[in-house]
Design an enzyme around this catalytic site. Structure first.
Site, PDB file in Angstrom:
ATOM      1  N   SER A  54       0.796  -1.230   0.000  1.00  0.00           N
ATOM      2  CA  SER A  54       0.000   0.000   0.000  1.00  0.00           C
ATOM      3  C   SER A  54       0.828   1.280   0.000  1.00  0.00           C
ATOM      4  O   SER A  54       0.294   2.355  -0.224  1.00  0.00           O
ATOM      5  CB  SER A  54      -0.950   0.019   1.201  1.00  0.00           C
ATOM      6  OG  SER A  54      -0.234   0.191   2.407  1.00  0.00           O
ATOM      7  N   LYS A  94       1.038   4.325   6.900  1.00  0.00           N
ATOM      8  CA  LYS A  94       0.376   5.154   5.888  1.00  0.00           C
ATOM      9  C   LYS A  94       0.927   6.572   5.979  1.00  0.00           C
ATOM     10  O   LYS A  94       1.705   6.914   6.860  1.00  0.00           O
ATOM     11  CB  LYS A  94      -1.143   5.207   6.117  1.00  0.00           C
ATOM     12  CG  LYS A  94      -1.848   3.853   6.191  1.00  0.00           C
ATOM     13  CD  LYS A  94      -1.977   3.187   4.849  1.00  0.00           C
ATOM     14  CE  LYS A  94      -2.751   1.878   4.969  1.00  0.00           C
ATOM     15  NZ  LYS A  94      -2.745   1.109   3.705  1.00  0.00           N
TER      16      LYS A  94
END
Length: 246
Positions: free
Chosen positions: A65, A144
């Site tokens: 991701s 993230k």
């Protein structure tokens, strides 16, 4: 007439006439104490490890991701990053920071596989040690990028496929669109006002990240943040600082 020198008085070996080696002495008081000196060194090692755990941690990238900023995929040599756990004790995360955080209980979607709890205390201890050294056994944390912080409003997207924060578009040169996951466009959302004390988190691999945009997820509490990713430490070929964001 020559005079014979006196030998020092003391216990002698019956066969050689030499003083016995204290290594073989039956008297514990005469034996060397080298083994006792190991304990202070061991205690110091434990203290150093605990202090290191307080200020930093190595984290294995669990998924793709954050491509291409950070490498992570099944069956490959995933990046391991050094996470600074001290910085956010003095100031709050800022937009552009890459942070490691514990998956909030409120999140209904995650890219992490479901891991059953350990069957016994030994397995639990091994999982904790594995998580500390970043070998992927601790499967409850994600990494993230911070897009917006508490009080800001975030939405997607403008005519050029860019995010907007507080109504202003901004460029994200780190964005990557994996060809196997569809077109190079972001899925629209918002506007969403981020509550105070929370963060809007998104992955750099914008069409391959389960993050704040996912249904049932939303912002991440600042209290869930573990630390700021500072440095790629493994593999050695990618060693170096992590590039700053927007």
């Amino acid at each position: 007439m020559s005079q014979e020198l006196e030998r020092p008085s003391g216990p002698e070996d019956a066969t050689t006439g030499l003083e016995p080696d204290i290594e073989d002495s039956a008297d514990p008081a005469l034996r060397p104490t080298r083994s006792r000196s190991v304990w202070p060194l061991l205690a110091l090692t434990v203290v150093v490890v605990l202090l290191a755990a307080f200020v930093a941690r190595v984290f294995a990238i669990p998924s793709g991701s954050m491509e291409l900023t950070l490498h992570g995929c099944a069956g490959c040599e995933n990046d391991h990053v050094l996470v600074d756990k001290l910085t956010y004790r003095f100031h709050q995360p800022q937009p552009g920071d890459i942070v490691v955080f514990a998956v909030p209980d409120s999140w209904h979607n995650s890219e992490l596989p479901v891991t059953p709890p350990p069957d016994n205390p030994v397995q639990g201890a091994m999982r904790w040690v594995g998580g500390f050294f970043g070998n992927g056994w601790n499967r409850t944390d994600l990494i993230k990028r911070v897009i917006a912080v508490g009080g800001q409003t975030v939405s997607c997207c403008d005519a050029r496929n860019r995010l907007l924060v507080d109504g202003r578009s901004f460029d994200e040169p780190y964005i990557y669109y994996a060809p196997e996951f569809g077109p190079a466009r972001q899925v629209g959302f918002g506007p969403v006002r981020v509550p105070e004390g929370q963060l809007w988190m998104m992955g750099d691999s914008r069409n391959n990240s389960v993050d704040s945009r996912a249904e049932g997820n939303g912002p991440v509490p600042v209290t869930a943040v573990i630390g700021k990713a500072r440095l790629i430490v493994l593999p050695v070929s990618r060693f170096g600082p992590i590039a700053a964001g927007n």
